[in-house]
Design a protein around this motif. Structure first.
Motif, PDB file in Angstrom:
ATOM      1  N   PRO A  29       0.814  -1.227   0.000  1.00 53.23           N
ATOM      2  CA  PRO A  29       0.000   0.000   0.000  1.00 53.23           C
ATOM      3  C   PRO A  29       0.841   1.269   0.000  1.00 53.23           C
ATOM      4  N   SER A  30       2.043   1.188   0.551  1.00 56.77           N
ATOM      5  CA  SER A  30       2.882   2.384   0.611  1.00 56.77           C
ATOM      6  C   SER A  30       3.512   2.737  -0.729  1.00 56.77           C
ATOM      7  N   THR A  31       3.304   1.884  -1.738  1.00 53.06           N
ATOM      8  CA  THR A  31       3.830   2.190  -3.076  1.00 53.06           C
ATOM      9  C   THR A  31       2.711   2.261  -4.103  1.00 53.06           C
ATOM     10  N   LEU A  32       1.484   2.491  -3.640  1.00 50.71           N
ATOM     11  CA  LEU A  32       0.372   2.601  -4.592  1.00 50.71           C
ATOM     12  C   LEU A  32       0.544   3.817  -5.483  1.00 50.71           C
ATOM     13  N   ALA A  33       1.248   4.828  -5.007  1.00 51.09           N
ATOM     14  CA  ALA A  33       1.592   5.984  -5.822  1.00 51.09           C
ATOM     15  C   ALA A  33       3.105   6.153  -5.808  1.00 51.09           C
ATOM     16  N   MET A  34       3.637   6.568  -6.923  1.00 51.96           N
ATOM     17  CA  MET A  34       5.070   6.819  -7.009  1.00 51.96           C
ATOM     18  C   MET A  34       5.302   8.091  -7.790  1.00 51.96           C
ATOM     19  N   GLY A  35       6.441   8.670  -7.565  1.00 52.42           N
ATOM     20  CA  GLY A  35       6.706   9.935  -8.235  1.00 52.42           C
ATOM     21  C   GLY A  35       8.181  10.200  -8.386  1.00 52.42           C
ATOM     22  N   TRP A  36       8.464  11.217  -9.152  1.00 48.43           N
ATOM     23  CA  TRP A  36       9.824  11.668  -9.376  1.00 48.43           C
ATOM     24  C   TRP A  36       9.981  13.095  -8.864  1.00 48.43           C
ATOM     25  N   PHE A  37      11.083  13.308  -8.201  1.00 50.32           N
ATOM     26  CA  PHE A  37      11.483  14.642  -7.753  1.00 50.32           C
ATOM     27  C   PHE A  37      12.900  14.882  -8.253  1.00 50.32           C
ATOM     28  N   ARG A  38      13.319  16.127  -8.245  1.00 48.83           N
ATOM     29  CA  ARG A  38      14.698  16.411  -8.621  1.00 48.83           C
ATOM     30  C   ARG A  38      15.258  17.517  -7.743  1.00 48.83           C
ATOM     31  N   GLN A  39      16.574  17.491  -7.620  1.00 49.68           N
ATOM     32  CA  GLN A  39      17.245  18.496  -6.806  1.00 49.68           C
ATOM     33  C   GLN A  39      18.517  18.936  -7.504  1.00 49.68           C
ATOM     34  N   ALA A  40      18.551  20.191  -7.875  1.00 48.69           N
ATOM     35  CA  ALA A  40      19.732  20.776  -8.496  1.00 48.69           C
ATOM     36  C   ALA A  40      20.628  21.353  -7.398  1.00 48.69           C
ATOM     37  N   PRO A  41      21.909  21.520  -7.665  1.00 47.87           N
ATOM     38  CA  PRO A  41      22.826  22.060  -6.655  1.00 47.87           C
ATOM     39  C   PRO A  41      22.342  23.403  -6.122  1.00 47.87           C
ATOM     40  N   GLY A  42      22.285  23.502  -4.805  1.00 47.74           N
ATOM     41  CA  GLY A  42      21.890  24.751  -4.175  1.00 47.74           C
ATOM     42  C   GLY A  42      20.396  25.041  -4.187  1.00 47.74           C
ATOM     43  N   LYS A  43      19.620  24.097  -4.672  1.00 48.37           N
ATOM     44  CA  LYS A  43      18.169  24.310  -4.755  1.00 48.37           C
ATOM     45  C   LYS A  43      17.432  23.252  -3.951  1.00 48.37           C
ATOM     46  N   GLU A  44      16.167  23.544  -3.665  1.00 50.32           N
ATOM     47  CA  GLU A  44      15.340  22.587  -2.951  1.00 50.32           C
ATOM     48  C   GLU A  44      14.867  21.480  -3.878  1.00 50.32           C
ATOM     49  N   ARG A  45      14.540  20.366  -3.267  1.00 48.58           N
ATOM     50  CA  ARG A  45      13.995  19.252  -4.039  1.00 48.58           C
ATOM     51  C   ARG A  45      12.607  19.647  -4.536  1.00 48.58           C
ATOM     52  N   GLU A  46      12.351  19.403  -5.837  1.00 47.11           N
ATOM     53  CA  GLU A  46      11.075  19.805  -6.421  1.00 47.11           C
ATOM     54  C   GLU A  46      10.376  18.642  -7.092  1.00 47.11           C
ATOM     55  N   PHE A  47       9.065  18.730  -7.123  1.00 47.52           N
ATOM     56  CA  PHE A  47       8.223  17.709  -7.753  1.00 47.52           C
ATOM     57  C   PHE A  47       8.393  17.758  -9.261  1.00 47.52           C
ATOM     58  N   VAL A  48       8.453  16.573  -9.873  1.00 48.04           N
ATOM     59  CA  VAL A  48       8.538  16.461 -11.325  1.00 48.04           C
ATOM     60  C   VAL A  48       7.273  15.814 -11.891  1.00 48.04           C
ATOM     61  N   ALA A  49       6.934  14.634 -11.393  1.00 47.64           N
ATOM     62  CA  ALA A  49       5.771  13.918 -11.901  1.00 47.64           C
ATOM     63  C   ALA A  49       5.379  12.838 -10.906  1.00 47.64           C
ATOM     64  N   GLY A  50       4.086  12.457 -10.946  1.00 47.38           N
ATOM     65  CA  GLY A  50       3.600  11.403 -10.078  1.00 47.38           C
ATOM     66  C   GLY A  50       2.576  10.554 -10.787  1.00 47.38           C
ATOM     67  N   ILE A  51       2.374   9.333 -10.277  1.00 46.52           N
ATOM     68  CA  ILE A  51       1.440   8.415 -10.894  1.00 46.52           C
ATOM     69  C   ILE A  51       0.769   7.553  -9.841  1.00 46.52           C
ATOM     70  N   ASN A  52      -0.515   7.297 -10.038  1.00 44.30           N
ATOM     71  CA  ASN A  52      -1.249   6.323  -9.247  1.00 44.30           C
ATOM     72  C   ASN A  52      -1.102   4.990  -9.966  1.00 44.30           C
ATOM     73  N   ARG A  53      -0.424   4.040  -9.341  1.00 46.21           N
ATOM     74  CA  ARG A  53      -0.121   2.794 -10.024  1.00 46.21           C
ATOM     75  C   ARG A  53      -1.354   1.933 -10.241  1.00 46.21           C
ATOM     76  N   SER A  54      -2.406   2.214  -9.519  1.00 48.05           N
ATOM     77  CA  SER A  54      -3.614   1.410  -9.650  1.00 48.05           C
ATOM     78  C   SER A  54      -4.440   1.823 -10.860  1.00 48.05           C
TER      79      SER A  54
END
Length: 125
Positions: A29-54
């Motif tokens: 259940p803890s992986t029913l949704a997954m996503g990608w984030f990215r973090q560039a040098p000196g920047k905060e981690r940001e959302f890229v994309a997400g998916i509901n696997r179901s």
């Protein structure tokens, strides 16, 4: 504890493409949704994309729409991020994360507990 393993990063020229993969060690259940984030040098981690696997519902950050596409292969417990028309500003460490719902992914990184180790994407100009 579920483990996420990313692969597919590397060096690419501007305008090129890469496909990242994120394999989950198990489907829970803890992986029913997954996503990608990215973090560039000196920047905060940001959302890229997400998916509901179901049900396959997806969401992409506005700057990536039309260039990046998230997809899944449930038989392989794997989520992909196809990145096209890459730009130097896309250079970052890309992280895979998992959550109970797509909403939990969209809320941002602070509430997520399951992460991969990250894969570096470098886009040269």
């Amino acid at each position: 504890q579920v483990q996420l393993v990313e692969s597919g990063g590397g060096l690419v020229q501007a305008g090129g493409s890469l496909r990242l993969s994120c394999a989950a060690s198990e489907r829970t259940p803890s992986t029913l949704a997954m996503g990608w984030f990215r973090q560039a040098p000196g920047k905060e981690r940001e959302f890229v994309a997400g998916i509901n696997r179901s049900n396959g519902a997806t969401s992409h950050a506005e700057p990536m729409k039309g260039r990046f596409t998230i997809s899944r292969d449930n038989a392989k417990n794997t989520v992909y991020l196809q990145m096209n028309s890459l730009k130097p500003e896309d250079t970052a460490v890309y992280y895979c994360a998992a959550g109970f719902t797509l909403g939990s992914i969209l809320k941002g990184p602070s509430g997520l507990e399951v992460w991969g180790q990250g894969t570096l994407v470098t886009v040269s100009s």
